[in-house]
Scaffold this motif. Structure first.
Motif, PDB file in Angstrom:
ATOM      1  N   LEU A 267      54.960  58.032   6.457  1.00  0.00           N
ATOM      2  CA  LEU A 267      54.760  58.997   5.368  1.00  0.00           C
ATOM      3  C   LEU A 267      56.025  59.841   5.143  1.00  0.00           C
ATOM      4  CD1 LEU A 267      51.131  60.238   6.163  1.00  0.00           C
ATOM      5  CD2 LEU A 267      51.841  58.729   4.302  1.00  0.00           C
ATOM      6  N   LYS A 268      56.674  60.247   6.239  1.00  0.00           N
ATOM      7  CA  LYS A 268      57.894  61.052   6.114  1.00  0.00           C
ATOM      8  C   LYS A 268      59.001  60.251   5.438  1.00  0.00           C
ATOM      9  CE  LYS A 268      61.160  63.868   8.762  1.00  0.00           C
ATOM     10  NZ  LYS A 268      61.556  64.359  10.115  1.00  0.00           N
ATOM     11  N   LYS A 269      59.105  59.000   5.809  1.00  0.00           N
ATOM     12  CA  LYS A 269      60.128  58.128   5.221  1.00  0.00           C
ATOM     13  C   LYS A 269      59.942  58.012   3.717  1.00  0.00           C
ATOM     14  CE  LYS A 269      61.987  53.421   5.619  1.00  0.00           C
ATOM     15  NZ  LYS A 269      61.831  52.109   6.313  1.00  0.00           N
ATOM     16  N   GLU A 270      58.685  58.017   3.264  1.00  0.00           N
ATOM     17  CA  GLU A 270      58.387  57.881   1.842  1.00  0.00           C
ATOM     18  C   GLU A 270      58.133  59.225   1.163  1.00  0.00           C
ATOM     19  OE1 GLU A 270      55.253  55.019   1.424  1.00  0.00           O
ATOM     20  OE2 GLU A 270      56.405  53.418   2.391  1.00  0.00           O
ATOM     21  N   ASP A 271      58.406  60.315   1.907  1.00  0.00           N
ATOM     22  CA  ASP A 271      58.275  61.680   1.376  1.00  0.00           C
ATOM     23  C   ASP A 271      56.849  61.966   0.896  1.00  0.00           C
ATOM     24  OD1 ASP A 271      59.256  64.217   0.853  1.00  0.00           O
ATOM     25  OD2 ASP A 271      59.848  63.732  -1.198  1.00  0.00           O
ATOM     26  N   HIS A 272      55.874  61.577   1.713  1.00  0.00           N
ATOM     27  CA  HIS A 272      54.471  61.857   1.429  1.00  0.00           C
ATOM     28  C   HIS A 272      53.908  62.757   2.513  1.00  0.00           C
ATOM     29  CE1 HIS A 272      54.562  59.084  -1.812  1.00  0.00           C
ATOM     30  NE2 HIS A 272      54.503  57.972  -1.101  1.00  0.00           N
ATOM     31  N   ASP A 273      52.796  63.437   2.204  1.00  0.00           N
ATOM     32  CA  ASP A 273      52.087  64.166   3.244  1.00  0.00           C
ATOM     33  C   ASP A 273      50.765  63.454   3.521  1.00  0.00           C
ATOM     34  OD1 ASP A 273      50.157  64.974   1.325  1.00  0.00           O
ATOM     35  OD2 ASP A 273      51.312  66.768   0.839  1.00  0.00           O
ATOM     36  N   ILE A 274      49.994  63.992   4.438  1.00  0.00           N
ATOM     37  CA  ILE A 274      48.792  63.304   4.911  1.00  0.00           C
ATOM     38  C   ILE A 274      47.771  63.111   3.794  1.00  0.00           C
ATOM     39  CG2 ILE A 274      47.501  65.349   5.635  1.00  0.00           C
ATOM     40  CD1 ILE A 274      47.840  62.076   7.621  1.00  0.00           C
ATOM     41  N   SER A 275      47.767  64.011   2.817  1.00  0.00           N
ATOM     42  CA  SER A 275      46.806  63.889   1.722  1.00  0.00           C
ATOM     43  C   SER A 275      47.095  62.668   0.842  1.00  0.00           C
ATOM     44  CB  SER A 275      46.811  65.161   0.856  1.00  0.00           C
ATOM     45  OG  SER A 275      48.046  65.296   0.168  1.00  0.00           O
ATOM     46  N   GLU A 276      48.311  62.139   0.937  1.00  0.00           N
ATOM     47  CA  GLU A 276      48.704  60.990   0.131  1.00  0.00           C
ATOM     48  C   GLU A 276      48.700  59.687   0.929  1.00  0.00           C
ATOM     49  OE1 GLU A 276      52.015  62.737  -2.844  1.00  0.00           O
ATOM     50  OE2 GLU A 276      52.423  63.136  -0.734  1.00  0.00           O
ATOM     51  N   SER A 277      48.163  59.733   2.139  1.00  0.00           N
ATOM     52  CA  SER A 277      48.178  58.552   3.001  1.00  0.00           C
ATOM     53  C   SER A 277      47.320  57.433   2.410  1.00  0.00           C
ATOM     54  CB  SER A 277      47.649  58.899   4.391  1.00  0.00           C
ATOM     55  OG  SER A 277      47.486  57.726   5.172  1.00  0.00           O
ATOM     56  N   PRO A 278      47.889  56.235   2.263  1.00  0.00           N
ATOM     57  CA  PRO A 278      47.094  55.100   1.786  1.00  0.00           C
ATOM     58  C   PRO A 278      46.182  54.532   2.874  1.00  0.00           C
ATOM     59  CG  PRO A 278      49.330  54.399   2.227  1.00  0.00           C
ATOM     60  CD  PRO A 278      49.308  55.882   2.429  1.00  0.00           C
ATOM     61  N   VAL A 279      46.398  54.975   4.109  1.00  0.00           N
ATOM     62  CA  VAL A 279      45.574  54.539   5.238  1.00  0.00           C
ATOM     63  C   VAL A 279      44.603  55.661   5.587  1.00  0.00           C
ATOM     64  CG1 VAL A 279      45.568  53.765   7.641  1.00  0.00           C
ATOM     65  CG2 VAL A 279      47.443  53.101   6.127  1.00  0.00           C
ATOM     66  N   SER A 280      43.325  55.374   5.569  1.00  0.00           N
ATOM     67  CA  SER A 280      42.322  56.382   5.908  1.00  0.00           C
ATOM     68  C   SER A 280      42.231  56.526   7.421  1.00  0.00           C
ATOM     69  CB  SER A 280      40.956  55.974   5.358  1.00  0.00           C
ATOM     70  OG  SER A 280      40.426  54.891   6.101  1.00  0.00           O
ATOM     71  N   PRO A 281      41.685  57.655   7.907  1.00  0.00           N
ATOM     72  CA  PRO A 281      41.520  57.794   9.365  1.00  0.00           C
ATOM     73  C   PRO A 281      40.621  56.718   9.948  1.00  0.00           C
ATOM     74  CG  PRO A 281      40.471  59.627   8.174  1.00  0.00           C
ATOM     75  CD  PRO A 281      41.298  58.879   7.196  1.00  0.00           C
ATOM     76  N   GLU A 282      39.628  56.270   9.191  1.00  0.00           N
ATOM     77  CA  GLU A 282      38.733  55.224   9.678  1.00  0.00           C
ATOM     78  C   GLU A 282      39.479  53.889   9.814  1.00  0.00           C
ATOM     79  OE1 GLU A 282      36.582  58.582   8.299  1.00  0.00           O
ATOM     80  OE2 GLU A 282      38.008  57.330   7.170  1.00  0.00           O
ATOM     81  N   GLN A 283      40.378  53.614   8.862  1.00  0.00           N
ATOM     82  CA  GLN A 283      41.166  52.379   8.948  1.00  0.00           C
ATOM     83  C   GLN A 283      42.112  52.421  10.147  1.00  0.00           C
ATOM     84  OE1 GLN A 283      42.724  52.632   4.904  1.00  0.00           O
ATOM     85  NE2 GLN A 283      41.765  50.671   4.391  1.00  0.00           N
ATOM     86  N   LEU A 284      42.801  53.549  10.327  1.00  0.00           N
ATOM     87  CA  LEU A 284      43.727  53.652  11.458  1.00  0.00           C
ATOM     88  C   LEU A 284      42.954  53.625  12.774  1.00  0.00           C
ATOM     89  CD1 LEU A 284      46.677  53.867  12.177  1.00  0.00           C
ATOM     90  CD2 LEU A 284      46.499  56.350  12.096  1.00  0.00           C
ATOM     91  N   GLY A 285      41.808  54.290  12.796  1.00  0.00           N
ATOM     92  CA  GLY A 285      40.965  54.235  13.989  1.00  0.00           C
ATOM     93  C   GLY A 285      40.499  52.828  14.279  1.00  0.00           C
ATOM     94  N   GLY A 286      40.258  52.043  13.221  1.00  0.00           N
ATOM     95  CA  GLY A 286      39.875  50.642  13.402  1.00  0.00           C
ATOM     96  C   GLY A 286      40.971  49.836  14.067  1.00  0.00           C
TER      97      GLY A 286
END
Length: 513
Positions: A392-411
């Motif tokens: 996200l930092k590399k693409e200058d995004h914050d957590i609200s703009e994450s294309p990966v949801s917490p459920e997906q990352l947890g998966g």
């Protein structure tokens, strides 16, 4: 305040206070003493004494009521929600809440102050003494005492760059509720000052009492800077006599932590040069010129009597009930210090990782949802901080703009923990989820990405690599470190699907290492 080297206890975490910043002058060494006044705009939809909107970015002079414009006969009416927000902030800073407080008029004249005075609180503020722990690095923190928090109305904005011959006034900000959070002179260096502002911003955002937007001026700081000789500050602590400290100068309206540090450093060296040259520092208000990198005199520092404070005749004293305060206290969220301690204790994280994850409440919430799905705190923290935050930092995004949801990352974490995929496969899977979306478990099943755990299949791959490389076998027997080469070849042959631990064990067994 603890003396140098004394531990600060904070719910299972021990902190040592940092040493004060020492600046070498031409003749002597000097130490910094800093106090701060943070002006935090209350997160409310309407102003402190009127129903006008507080929305940022509206057309100039569109958020102005008759009260804000100081029209004759218009009386202020207190906004109860703003009072609640101030009480909530005080509770979040472990401060005393004053059940009796009162408003005063602070008299001064400026074009963007229609009334000719500001309604503030001098003699009876709504919040008394509190404290905040400012983390500098793992195991090192400064305890900063809060002297008081008072409510006051903001002034308007003068605009000088729209016309070469005229200035303009925008009253949209006039009457917006501010909390002035006044610290004791407990901060001892530029880095601490910046960290204090960021910690205060973090707490306010967790509480929901200020959005902390420094760019819009919703959080700004006045920085009081003085210098003293080594040992003088300890005498001040013993006696609480300010005469042991140097004369302070106030740097007004700072809204950048980078500029705060630069301004403090410049101002300290300016004062040291004056003192070592035999002069005296004048108590004054100064501005920081970011272009020139220097502070310049704005006006002599006013004392309270210069503003001719007196009780505001239009407002009755504010009397609140303890039961109301208790209800607000019961609704407080878990604050960053407590959350950080819990992350260390419950998830086995180190202090640094826990600090990164609790820096913003949105980050902490995201992480906890990942853990709930992935069922592994340390592994979840590693993927949130290194993989997701890094991307996200590399693409200058914050957590609200994450294309990966917490459920997906947890998966993904859950698949790693269960042994269904290796770390290498997990990185490939993360890339797919990040760019294409989808359910991680389904992607692994559909694309044949599941890790090979069948020892028979892995053994066959190991045997094939060993049989094809007899020269390397002899070298590995002489130098066991070369066993890693065989592991790499097997992983390559199985397209990274073999269980690395099983491969390593079989290679060493086959080579007799």
């Amino acid at each position: 305040m603890p003396k140098r080297g004394t531990l600060i206890m904070l719910d299972h975490l021990d902190y040592t206070p940092p040493s004060p910043k020492v600046i070498s002058g031409a003749k002597d060494d000097w130490e910094l003493v800093i106090g701060m006044e943070i002006h935090a705009q209350v997160a409310s939809k309407s102003k402190l004494f009127s129903g006008a909107s507080t929305k940022f970015g509206n057309e100039p002079n569109s958020n102005v009521s008759f009260v804000d414009a100081a029209m004759p006969g218009m009386l202020p009416v207190i906004n109860e929600f703003c009072v609640e927000q101030a009480v909530r902030t005080g509770l979040g800073l472990k401060a005393d809440i004053n059940l009796f407080s009162a408003f005063d008029r602070k008299n001064y004249f400026y074009p963007d102050l229609p009334q000719g005075y500001q309604i503030s609180q001098l003699y009876h503020p709504i919040v008394g003494e509190g404290e905040v722990i400012v983390d500098m690095e793992p195991g090192v923190a400064r305890r900063v005492r809060i002297e008081r928090i008072h409510l006051e109305q903001d002034a308007g904005k003068s605009i000088h760059d729209m016309d070469p011959n005229m200035s303009f006034v925008d009253l949209n900000r006039t009457g917006v509720a501010l909390m002035e959070i006044v610290s004791r002179p407990d901060i001892r260096g530029p880095e601490e000052a910046a960290a204090y502002v960021l910690k205060m911003r973090q707490i306010l955002r967790y509480l929901g009492t200020c959005d902390g937007n420094m760019q819009n001026g919703n959080l700004r700081a006045d920085v009081n800077v003085s210098v003293c000789r080594p040992g003088a500050y300890e005498k001040y602590w013993e006696t609480q006599d300010f005469s042991h400290l140097g004369t302070r100068c106030e740097i007004k309206n700072m809204n950048s932590t980078r500029f705060i540090q630069a301004a403090i450093d410049y101002e300290a060296r300016r004062q040291i040069a004056i003192l070592e040259d035999g002069g005296t520092v004048d108590q004054e208000t100064r501005l920081y010129d970011a272009v020139k990198g220097e502070t310049r005199s704005m006006r002599s520092k006013e004392e309270a009597h210069d503003y001719r404070y007196f009780p505001c005749p239009d407002l009755l004293p504010l009397e609140i009930e303890q039961a109301w305060v208790d209800d607000i206290a019961a609704s407080l969220p878990e604050l960053p210090d407590e959350k950080k301690v819990r992350f260390v204790k419950d998830f086995g994280l180190n202090e640094y990782d826990a600090g990164v994850l609790t820096a913003e409440t949105e980050n902490a919430d995201f992480f906890e949802k990942v853990v709930a799905t992935g069922e592994d705190g340390k592994l979840s923290a590693n993927w949130v901080i290194n993989e997701l935050f890094g991307r996200l930092k590399k693409e200058d995004h914050d957590i609200s703009e994450s294309p990966v949801s917490p459920e997906q990352l947890g998966g993904i974490v859950k698949l790693i923990k269960s042994g269904d995929i290796s770390g290498k496969i997990a990185k490939d899977l993360f890339e797919i989820v990040y760019t294409e979306g989808g359910d991680p478990a389904q992607i692994v099943a559909d694309r044949g990405m599941k890790q090979v755990t069948d020892t028979g299949a892995i053994e066959a791959a190991v045997d094939a690599v060993i049989d094809a490389n007899p020269d390397q076998v002899e070298k590995a027997k002489q130098n066991p470190k070369l066993a890693g080469w065989f592991v790499g070849q097997v992983m390559k042959a199985t397209q990274g699907k073999a269980n690395p631990g099983a491969v390593d064990a079989l290679v060493k067994s086959k080579l007799g290492l």
